[in-house]
Design a protein around this motif. Structure first.
Motif, PDB file in Angstrom:
ATOM      1  N   LEU A 191       0.824  -1.203   0.000  1.00  0.00           N
ATOM      2  CA  LEU A 191       0.000   0.000   0.000  1.00  0.00           C
ATOM      3  C   LEU A 191       0.863   1.259   0.000  1.00  0.00           C
ATOM      4  CD1 LEU A 191      -2.731  -1.053   2.585  1.00  0.00           C
ATOM      5  CD2 LEU A 191      -3.027  -0.834   0.119  1.00  0.00           C
ATOM      6  N   ILE A 192       1.925   1.237   0.782  1.00  0.00           N
ATOM      7  CA  ILE A 192       2.841   2.383   0.828  1.00  0.00           C
ATOM      8  C   ILE A 192       3.524   2.568  -0.522  1.00  0.00           C
ATOM      9  CG2 ILE A 192       4.914   3.315   1.930  1.00  0.00           C
ATOM     10  CD1 ILE A 192       2.393   3.326   3.697  1.00  0.00           C
ATOM     11  N   ALA A 193       3.844   1.461  -1.194  1.00  0.00           N
ATOM     12  CA  ALA A 193       4.562   1.525  -2.475  1.00  0.00           C
ATOM     13  C   ALA A 193       3.751   2.202  -3.573  1.00  0.00           C
ATOM     14  CB  ALA A 193       4.965   0.123  -2.918  1.00  0.00           C
ATOM     15  N   VAL A 194       2.406   2.175  -3.464  1.00  0.00           N
ATOM     16  CA  VAL A 194       1.560   2.837  -4.463  1.00  0.00           C
ATOM     17  C   VAL A 194       0.930   4.107  -3.897  1.00  0.00           C
ATOM     18  CG1 VAL A 194       1.111   0.693  -5.712  1.00  0.00           C
ATOM     19  CG2 VAL A 194      -0.487   1.440  -3.920  1.00  0.00           C
ATOM     20  N   ASN A 195       1.331   4.481  -2.674  1.00  0.00           N
ATOM     21  CA  ASN A 195       0.867   5.694  -1.997  1.00  0.00           C
ATOM     22  C   ASN A 195      -0.594   5.618  -1.571  1.00  0.00           C
ATOM     23  OD1 ASN A 195       1.568   8.138  -0.806  1.00  0.00           O
ATOM     24  ND2 ASN A 195       0.995   9.367  -2.591  1.00  0.00           N
ATOM     25  N   GLY A 196      -1.047   4.411  -1.263  1.00  0.00           N
ATOM     26  CA  GLY A 196      -2.390   4.251  -0.696  1.00  0.00           C
ATOM     27  C   GLY A 196      -3.506   4.616  -1.654  1.00  0.00           C
ATOM     28  N   TYR A 197      -4.602   5.030  -1.073  1.00  0.00           N
ATOM     29  CA  TYR A 197      -5.785   5.404  -1.853  1.00  0.00           C
ATOM     30  C   TYR A 197      -5.604   6.770  -2.508  1.00  0.00           C
ATOM     31  CZ  TYR A 197      -8.728   1.572  -0.241  1.00  0.00           C
ATOM     32  OH  TYR A 197      -9.271   0.329  -0.024  1.00  0.00           O
ATOM     33  N   ASP A 198      -6.276   6.961  -3.630  1.00  0.00           N
ATOM     34  CA  ASP A 198      -6.287   8.257  -4.306  1.00  0.00           C
ATOM     35  C   ASP A 198      -7.379   9.120  -3.679  1.00  0.00           C
ATOM     36  OD1 ASP A 198      -6.501  10.463  -5.968  1.00  0.00           O
ATOM     37  OD2 ASP A 198      -6.334   9.310  -7.818  1.00  0.00           O
ATOM     38  N   GLU A 199      -6.977  10.141  -2.940  1.00  0.00           N
ATOM     39  CA  GLU A 199      -7.929  10.992  -2.227  1.00  0.00           C
ATOM     40  C   GLU A 199      -8.677  11.949  -3.146  1.00  0.00           C
ATOM     41  OE1 GLU A 199      -5.901  12.741   1.099  1.00  0.00           O
ATOM     42  OE2 GLU A 199      -5.092  10.797   1.747  1.00  0.00           O
ATOM     43  N   SER A 200      -8.322  11.966  -4.433  1.00  0.00           N
ATOM     44  CA  SER A 200      -9.124  12.719  -5.407  1.00  0.00           C
ATOM     45  C   SER A 200     -10.497  12.084  -5.586  1.00  0.00           C
ATOM     46  CB  SER A 200      -8.409  12.767  -6.761  1.00  0.00           C
ATOM     47  OG  SER A 200      -7.142  13.372  -6.652  1.00  0.00           O
ATOM     48  N   ILE A 201     -10.600  10.797  -5.249  1.00  0.00           N
ATOM     49  CA  ILE A 201     -11.873  10.102  -5.337  1.00  0.00           C
ATOM     50  C   ILE A 201     -12.664  10.389  -4.073  1.00  0.00           C
ATOM     51  CG2 ILE A 201     -12.982   7.834  -5.436  1.00  0.00           C
ATOM     52  CD1 ILE A 201     -10.646   6.862  -7.123  1.00  0.00           C
ATOM     53  N   GLN A 202     -13.741  11.131  -4.228  1.00  0.00           N
ATOM     54  CA  GLN A 202     -14.612  11.479  -3.107  1.00  0.00           C
ATOM     55  C   GLN A 202     -16.042  11.112  -3.456  1.00  0.00           C
ATOM     56  OE1 GLN A 202     -14.010  15.432  -1.582  1.00  0.00           O
ATOM     57  NE2 GLN A 202     -11.792  15.273  -1.639  1.00  0.00           N
ATOM     58  N   GLY A 203     -16.849  10.851  -2.437  1.00  0.00           N
ATOM     59  CA  GLY A 203     -18.176  10.316  -2.706  1.00  0.00           C
ATOM     60  C   GLY A 203     -18.068   8.826  -2.988  1.00  0.00           C
ATOM     61  N   TRP A 204     -19.221   8.179  -3.136  1.00  0.00           N
ATOM     62  CA  TRP A 204     -19.260   6.734  -3.262  1.00  0.00           C
ATOM     63  C   TRP A 204     -18.705   6.266  -4.605  1.00  0.00           C
ATOM     64  CZ3 TRP A 204     -21.268   3.114  -6.530  1.00  0.00           C
ATOM     65  CH2 TRP A 204     -21.325   1.788  -6.052  1.00  0.00           C
ATOM     66  N   GLY A 205     -17.882   5.195  -4.580  1.00  0.00           N
ATOM     67  CA  GLY A 205     -17.555   4.474  -5.793  1.00  0.00           C
ATOM     68  C   GLY A 205     -16.151   4.632  -6.330  1.00  0.00           C
ATOM     69  N   SER A 206     -15.551   3.518  -6.751  1.00  0.00           N
ATOM     70  CA  SER A 206     -14.329   3.424  -7.551  1.00  0.00           C
ATOM     71  C   SER A 206     -13.021   3.488  -6.776  1.00  0.00           C
ATOM     72  CB  SER A 206     -14.291   4.489  -8.661  1.00  0.00           C
ATOM     73  OG  SER A 206     -15.401   4.366  -9.525  1.00  0.00           O
TER      74      SER A 206
END
Length: 272
Positions: A191-206
């Motif tokens: 997870l650290i190697a890909v920098n975790g979740y993309d926080e640009s994704i907000q709201g439900w889905g993807s």
């Protein structure tokens, strides 16, 4: 750390203003045949009732519970999960939602299929509105009676270790985004190697599918938990999908570009 099996495991539980469900979810963690080394509550801005619930659970627990919270500013699941990932000290992270009740073998099933350079994803069994109401009418720790489930639910909750091993690298092999974020697990270092979740994704889905694609682009392979790691999803109304179109554009960009690093992720900077 062992080469292929983690020494420590955390279970990450995301929640938002539903303490009644969270309490029952955590009680199902307490009932595991392999307890986690820590429980991380990823709280997307819940109010005081959830805080009180977590304080009560912490007093009951023999396992360390960490409550990771940020202010309520809309659906920011990716961001609070990143904060929870950072807070974890475990080698391996199993991720669920706070409206999920776990089969007692859930954690041991995940760990039985862990390998280096793999992440795992499973599914969930829907519990209908009537059965969910029965669960809430009883104290936390109430055991599910599968005899009352419809046939489809009983079949989906079937568990077989030999079949699970056979299906792990075969089921939905060519569908990298066929997964459920309420039943996934990862090596923390991946997870650290890909920098975790993309926080640009907000709201439900993807958000889960986008993370999975970046892991795959990085060379981390997907295994599917079929006939194992059974998780029961409590009934609730669907979340708003107002931002889904934008989230799917981010997902498509990751798919088409071969992206491996989330610019707006755990680290708020470009990859060095």
């Amino acid at each position: 750390m062992h080469e292929t099996k983690p020494e420590t495991v955390a279970i990450l539980v995301s929640t938002y203003n539903w303490p009644e469900a969270l309490e029952r979810s955590v009680y199902s963690i307490f009932a595991q045949d392999r307890l986690p080394d820590e429980i991380i509550i990823a709280d997307d801005g819940s109010g005081s009732e959830t805080k009180t619930c977590i304080e009560r659970l912490t007093k009951l627990s023999t396992i360390p519970i960490r409550h990771v919270w940020h202010e309520d500013s809309g659906f920011r699941l990716a961001e609070i999960r990143n904060k929870a990932i950072q807070a974890s000290s475990a080698d391996y992270i199993i991720q669920i939602d706070g409206d999920i009740i776990l089969d007692p073998h859930f954690i041991s099933d995940h760990l039985s299929l862990v390998e280096k350079d793999y992440f795992l994803c499973g599914s969930r069994v829907w519990i209908d509105q009537e059965q969910s109401a029965e669960i809430f009418a009883n104290p936390p720790g109430f055991k599910l009676d599968k005899r009352k489930f419809p046939l489809s639910t009983v079949l989906n909750s079937f568990r077989s270790a030999p079949l699970a091993r056979f299906m792990a690298d075969r089921y939905k092999k060519n569908k990298p985004t066929a997964l459920r974020g309420c039943n996934m697990s990862f090596w923390k270092k991946d997870l650290i190697a890909v920098n975790g979740y993309d926080e640009s994704i907000q709201g439900w889905g993807s958000e889960d599918a986008e993370l999975a694609l970046r892991l795959i682009n990085k060379g981390i392979k997907k295994r599917f938990l079929k006939f194992a790691a059974v998780a029961y999803h409590l009934y609730h109304k669907e979340n708003s999908k107002d931002n889904l179109e934008n989230n799917e554009k981010i997902l498509a960009h990751t798919r088409n570009s071969g992206l491996t690093w989330a610019t707006k992720g755990i680290q708020k900077k470009e990859q060095e």
